[in-house]
Scaffold this motif. Structure first.
Motif, mmCIF file in Angstrom:
data_model
loop_
_atom_site.group_PDB
_atom_site.id
_atom_site.type_symbol
_atom_site.label_atom_id
_atom_site.label_comp_id
_atom_site.label_asym_id
_atom_site.label_seq_id
_atom_site.Cartn_x
_atom_site.Cartn_y
_atom_site.Cartn_z
ATOM 1 N N LEU A 63 2.982 -28.478 30.839
ATOM 2 C CA LEU A 63 2.442 -27.118 30.786
ATOM 3 C C LEU A 63 1.546 -26.938 29.564
ATOM 4 O O LEU A 63 0.487 -26.327 29.638
ATOM 5 C CB LEU A 63 3.595 -26.106 30.749
ATOM 6 C CG LEU A 63 4.360 -25.968 32.065
ATOM 7 C CD1 LEU A 63 5.545 -25.034 31.897
ATOM 8 C CD2 LEU A 63 3.450 -25.461 33.167
ATOM 9 N N LEU A 64 1.976 -27.527 28.432
ATOM 10 C CA LEU A 64 1.190 -27.431 27.205
ATOM 11 C C LEU A 64 -0.200 -28.039 27.398
ATOM 12 O O LEU A 64 -1.220 -27.473 26.995
ATOM 13 C CB LEU A 64 1.943 -28.156 26.088
ATOM 14 C CG LEU A 64 1.531 -27.817 24.669
ATOM 15 C CD1 LEU A 64 1.796 -26.361 24.405
ATOM 16 C CD2 LEU A 64 2.294 -28.678 23.690
ATOM 17 N N VAL B 261 -2.336 -25.791 29.508
ATOM 18 C CA VAL B 261 -2.800 -24.627 28.752
ATOM 19 C C VAL B 261 -3.895 -25.023 27.771
ATOM 20 O O VAL B 261 -4.920 -24.340 27.647
ATOM 21 C CB VAL B 261 -1.604 -23.977 28.010
ATOM 22 C CG1 VAL B 261 -2.088 -22.944 27.014
ATOM 23 C CG2 VAL B 261 -0.669 -23.325 29.010
ATOM 24 N N PHE C 102 -7.385 -23.316 28.027
ATOM 25 C CA PHE C 102 -7.644 -22.189 27.127
ATOM 26 C C PHE C 102 -7.872 -22.566 25.673
ATOM 27 O O PHE C 102 -8.525 -21.836 24.955
ATOM 28 C CB PHE C 102 -6.474 -21.201 27.182
ATOM 29 C CG PHE C 102 -6.170 -20.722 28.560
ATOM 30 C CD1 PHE C 102 -7.089 -19.938 29.246
ATOM 31 C CD2 PHE C 102 -5.010 -21.091 29.197
ATOM 32 C CE1 PHE C 102 -6.833 -19.502 30.529
ATOM 33 C CE2 PHE C 102 -4.751 -20.660 30.481
ATOM 34 C CZ PHE C 102 -5.655 -19.864 31.150
ATOM 35 N N LEU D 21 -6.852 -22.920 39.271
ATOM 36 C CA LEU D 21 -6.943 -23.700 38.035
ATOM 37 C C LEU D 21 -8.109 -24.692 38.022
ATOM 38 O O LEU D 21 -8.929 -24.669 37.117
ATOM 39 C CB LEU D 21 -5.633 -24.466 37.816
ATOM 40 C CG LEU D 21 -4.388 -23.585 37.715
ATOM 41 C CD1 LEU D 21 -3.138 -24.441 37.678
ATOM 42 C CD2 LEU D 21 -4.463 -22.736 36.460
#
Lengths: 345, 291
Positions: free
Chosen positions: A306-307, A310, A314, B87
């Motif tokens: 997930l990191l 992200v 972002f 995504l």
């Protein structure tokens, strides 16, 4: 014709002149490392591993962060260095630590130079695939040549003599290993820092930002990329060689995709193209991995995944990038001082 | 005796069967990479998801193999289209590094999720009786399932070729691969084209994952274990070329089969070496168009 007047107090000139000067906070990582040495004598093995990953990540930063060479196969050079030390020590040819490291750097540099010379003709996905295949090919070669490399089992219990003939490498109390790695890391970091601020480093940044324009201004783009790739490979080779010396063994894991992916993740986590990204990333990753991956291996993998998602979506600057943005938000906005009279063009 | 007719035929058949699975999984990756220029390292994760859906649906709902494959295709395609819209589409203009990181992260998420919800162990696939046992080919007997895979693979290849070369949708994809901006200005809805193609490609991966689960195994590490092979097939064949993926899959499938048999330790070395030489000779792949 107008001649630009000499203006040593122009903000841009001042910034340029001060760009590479040392800041007070640049001593923090080293103070922290020494504090760790005295505070946690029982975790020096972990600390050594962490410092080696910092060194490895710095080598990748030079290629990926500064020159924009996106490679998936950087463990090829780590493994080349590790196996150089391992093979020489195991077969009783050469086992003095410092010269062994130099040889590891040399062999890794040779691998980097030869592969870079050929592979850096390509770009993008093709280059990505070629670096990946080169690394996997080396791994299979190490697997195949088990007479020299020990094949799947690797080379266990290498005999590494004391550093400078005095300081023993004790596997149970790795004090020598920790300080030795810290010293080598410090020297390598000073070199990379100097390189990053040199005209050569600026040239690399230019290539990363706009290859076409660097061609247009007459910069020898391919030569610079090959030189950068070779230096990066040499430092990765030092990291691999010192890993082999500190652990007194070598295995196929030094060459594998896992290690290549880990170092990439560490660098991106910390922030690439910044000198201290490797430090921040390695500490964050290794500490979390050390505590989480044993207790909750699945949660660790999920969190890491997930990191990465992200960060890719972002926060492309990694943790240091986030920190920079926060600092800029917090800092009171002062309009930049303009010199009283601007030179007319 | 290595070079008997029996031996060569059985190696060719076994290798071709493996190659067909490689083809079915990789063809979607090739088209999406060619079309969108996206380094999608999570393609193996979609193949793995497809394999899991086939096994779980067969085990819990008691449906047949063929129906399970169809369900897996549809479900995986739908899931992947959601991912694409939410995504992937944000990263089309980003560099390869961001795409690589994002899709590696996605792989980890898939691996961890399947470990939690299904378990870390290998999931065995029970084939229907009709596909088990040996088939008498006249010259020699061979595993029915391998023959089935070859027939299915060739049928899919012909179907895809037809769809790609002879239908309106195929022409739109080819147009977008060749010149995206021109295709867009001719009124092709690129966003929809991307989503549908991505979903279809992931559906094919799911199909391949289900078909190959019997001999590739199916555990959470699948997503990364075979990824390198899918990537090699795609880059050697040439991005966006169905014929390229087909021939590259056959070559690598047969080569891998032979090497695994006669050089089990380190034999893959020759596949990597071959891939490197081919890519240096033709960076765009065997059937790819020069950039």
């Amino acid at each position: 014709m107008s001649v630009t007047p000499h203006m040593p107090d122009h903000p841009a000139a001042l910034a340029l002149a001060r760009r590479h000067s040392l800041r007070w906070w640049e001593s923090l990582p080293w103070i922290a490392a020494l504090a760790f040495f005295f505070a946690y004598p029982n975790h020096l093995g972990f600390g050594t591993e962490l410092l080696i990953m910092v060194l490895f990540a710095i080598s990748l930063d030079l290629a990926l962060g500064y020159a924009g060479i996106i490679t998936l196969g950087h463990a090829a050079f780590f493994g080349a260095g590790a196996y150089t030390v391992g093979i020489l020590a195991h077969h009783g040819i050469w086992n003095e630590p410092l010269t062994g490291l130099a040889l590891a750097a040399l062999v890794a540099a040779a691998v980097g130079f030869l592969s870079g010379l050929v592979l850096l003709r390509t770009t993008g996905l093709t280059f990505l695939m070629l670096t990946l295949c080169t690394m996997l090919m080396l791994e299979e070669a190490a697997n195949l040549g088990h007479h020299w490399t020990g094949g799947f089992d690797g080379l266990p219990s290498l005999n590494i003599p004391p550093l400078f003939g005095v300081f023993e490498f004790n596997p149970l109390i790795p004090k020598t290993q920790f300080l030795y790695v810290l010293g080598v890391l410090f020297l390598c970091f000073l070199f990379v820092r100097m390189l990053a601020y040199s005209p050569f480093g600026q040239g690399l940044t230019g290539i990363r930002e706009n290859t076409l324009r660097m061609h247009a201004v007459g910069a020898p783009v391919r030569t610079r990329l090959v030189v950068c790739y070779t230096i990066s490979a040499a430092i990765a080779g030092i990291a691999g060689g010192i890993w082999a010396q500190a652990n007194a063994y070598v295995n196929l894991g030094t060459l594998g995709l896992d290690r290549a992916a880990t170092v990439l993740i560490i660098l991106v986590l910390g922030g690439f193209g910044r000198l201290y990204g490797a430090f921040v990333g390695a500490v964050a990753y290794m500490v979390l991995a050390h505590f989480l991956s044993k207790i909750y291996p699945t949660a660790w993998q999920l969190g890491l995944g997930l990191l990465l998602v992200v960060i890719a979506l972002f926060a492309r600057g990694g943790m240091l990038g986030i920190g920079e943005v926060l600092m800029q938000r917090l800092r009171p906005k002062i309009p930049p001082k303009e010199p009283a009279s601007r030179p007319s063009p | 005796m290595i070079f008997t007719v029996d031996n060569i035929a059985s190696m060719l058949l076994g290798g071709m069967a493996a190659g067909m699975v490689l083809f079915i999984v990789s063809v979607g990756l090739s088209v999406t990479m060619g079309l969108m220029g996206f380094a999608n390292l999570a393609h193996g994760a979609f193949a793995m998801l497809g394999g899991y859906i086939v096994v779980l649906v067969m085990r819990h709902w008691g449906v047949g193999f063929a129906l399970a494959l169809a369900i897996s295709f549809v479900l995986t395609a739908a899931i992947s289209m959601v991912f694409e819209r939410l995504l992937y589409s944000r990263l089309y203009k980003a560099g390869e590094l961001d795409q690589v990181l994002f899709t590696i992260g996605l792989c980890f998420v898939f691996i961890a999720s399947l470990t939690v919800f299904v378990g870390p162990e290998n999931q065995p696939l029970t084939l229907p009786d009709a596909l088990r046992g040996q088939l008498d080919l006249g010259l020699l007997q061979y595993r029915t399932y391998s023959i089935f895979l070859i027939v299915v693979g060739v049928a899919i290849a012909i179907g895809l070729w037809f769809g790609f070369e002879r239908t309106r949708f195929g022409a739109q994809i080819r147009a977008a691969v060749d010149n995206r901006r021109m295709a867009e200005s001719l009124g092709i809805n690129i966003d929809r084209l991307f989503a549908v193609t991505f979903g279809f490609g992931s559906g094919m991966a799911a199909l391949g994952g289900g078909l190959g689960a019997e001999f590739l195994g199916l555990d959470p590490q699948y997503a990364l274990k075979y990824l390198v092979f899918f990537l090699i097939v795609v880059s050697v064949g040439g991005l966006g070329s169905i014929a390229g993926v087909f021939w590259a899959s056959l070559i690598i499938g047969v080569l891998d089969f032979v090497l695994k048999k006669y050089l089990p330790q380190g034999g893959t070395l020759f596949i990597y070496a071959l891939a490197i030489l081919l890519l240096l000779w033709r960076p765009q792949g065997l059937f790819g168009k020069p950039a």
